[in-house]
Design a protein around this motif. Structure first.
Motif, PDB file in Angstrom:
ATOM      1  N   ILE A   1      -7.841  18.227   7.194  1.00 38.32           N
ATOM      2  CA  ILE A   1      -8.359  17.743   8.483  1.00 38.32           C
ATOM      3  C   ILE A   1      -7.214  17.578   9.467  1.00 38.32           C
ATOM      4  CG2 ILE A   1      -9.454  15.781   9.642  1.00 38.32           C
ATOM      5  CD1 ILE A   1     -11.109  15.419   7.049  1.00 38.32           C
ATOM      6  N   GLU A   2      -6.119  17.006   9.005  1.00 33.91           N
ATOM      7  CA  GLU A   2      -4.953  16.801   9.870  1.00 33.91           C
ATOM      8  C   GLU A   2      -4.393  18.134  10.367  1.00 33.91           C
ATOM      9  OE1 GLU A   2      -0.499  15.292   9.037  1.00 33.91           O
ATOM     10  OE2 GLU A   2      -2.074  13.912   8.389  1.00 33.91           O
ATOM     11  N   GLN A   3      -4.290  19.106   9.481  1.00 36.07           N
ATOM     12  CA  GLN A   3      -3.725  20.411   9.840  1.00 36.07           C
ATOM     13  C   GLN A   3      -4.650  21.225  10.740  1.00 36.07           C
ATOM     14  OE1 GLN A   3      -2.888  22.155   6.013  1.00 36.07           O
ATOM     15  NE2 GLN A   3      -0.830  21.272   5.940  1.00 36.07           N
ATOM     16  N   SER A   4      -5.936  20.908  10.740  1.00 35.35           N
ATOM     17  CA  SER A   4      -6.883  21.704  11.517  1.00 35.35           C
ATOM     18  C   SER A   4      -6.752  21.473  13.015  1.00 35.35           C
ATOM     19  CB  SER A   4      -8.315  21.398  11.086  1.00 35.35           C
ATOM     20  OG  SER A   4      -8.722  20.145  11.584  1.00 35.35           O
ATOM     21  N   GLY A   5      -6.163  20.366  13.413  1.00 37.94           N
ATOM     22  CA  GLY A   5      -6.008  20.077  14.831  1.00 37.94           C
ATOM     23  C   GLY A   5      -7.337  19.902  15.552  1.00 37.94           C
ATOM     24  N   GLY A   6      -8.342  19.385  14.850  1.00 33.04           N
ATOM     25  CA  GLY A   6      -9.645  19.170  15.473  1.00 33.04           C
ATOM     26  C   GLY A   6     -10.564  20.368  15.420  1.00 33.04           C
ATOM     27  N   GLU A   7     -10.084  21.469  14.923  1.00 33.66           N
ATOM     28  CA  GLU A   7     -10.899  22.681  14.815  1.00 33.66           C
ATOM     29  C   GLU A   7     -11.707  22.654  13.519  1.00 33.66           C
ATOM     30  OE1 GLU A   7     -11.135  25.187  17.126  1.00 33.66           O
ATOM     31  OE2 GLU A   7      -9.982  23.805  18.356  1.00 33.66           O
ATOM     32  N   PRO A   8     -12.838  23.338  13.483  1.00 31.02           N
ATOM     33  CA  PRO A   8     -13.633  23.368  12.254  1.00 31.02           C
ATOM     34  C   PRO A   8     -12.934  24.161  11.146  1.00 31.02           C
ATOM     35  CG  PRO A   8     -14.605  24.796  13.907  1.00 31.02           C
ATOM     36  CD  PRO A   8     -13.478  24.067  14.562  1.00 31.02           C
ATOM     37  N   ILE A   9     -13.216  23.760   9.921  1.00 33.00           N
ATOM     38  CA  ILE A   9     -12.710  24.466   8.741  1.00 33.00           C
ATOM     39  C   ILE A   9     -13.923  24.960   7.969  1.00 33.00           C
ATOM     40  CG2 ILE A   9     -11.398  24.270   6.602  1.00 33.00           C
ATOM     41  CD1 ILE A   9     -10.019  21.802   7.861  1.00 33.00           C
TER      42      ILE A   9
END
Length: 83
Positions: free
Chosen positions: A23-31
């Motif tokens: 979640i942290e690495q996604s920068g707010g983008e969906p995974i």
């Protein structure tokens, strides 16, 4: 084959290892969460989800406004003193 609607994807086993880091690495983008190389779910941060719900609510309110536009011609105008 289903399209993956995210710029990042991980397997379920990767997700189990450290979901907070993802979640942290996604920068707010969906995974996209993959099971057997197929998207089964999308993981988004709470802030992103809340913003999405607000946009949906705004859209729904806009639809209601458009549906009720014709009703304004039958409205009765009043002043605050009359209320």
């Amino acid at each position: 084959m289903k399209s993956i609607l995210a710029s990042c994807s991980v397997s379920i086993s990767e997700l189990k290892k450290n979901p907070s880091l993802l979640i942290e690495q996604s920068g707010g983008e969906p995974i996209a969460i993959l099971n057997h190389n197929r998207p089964t779910a999308y993981l988004i941060p709470a802030e992103t989800y809340e913003a999405l719900l607000e946009k949906i609510e705004d859209y729904q309110l806009g639809v209601i406004v458009n549906e009720r536009q014709h009703e304004k011609f039958s409205a009765v105008e009043v002043t605050l003193d009359e209320l």
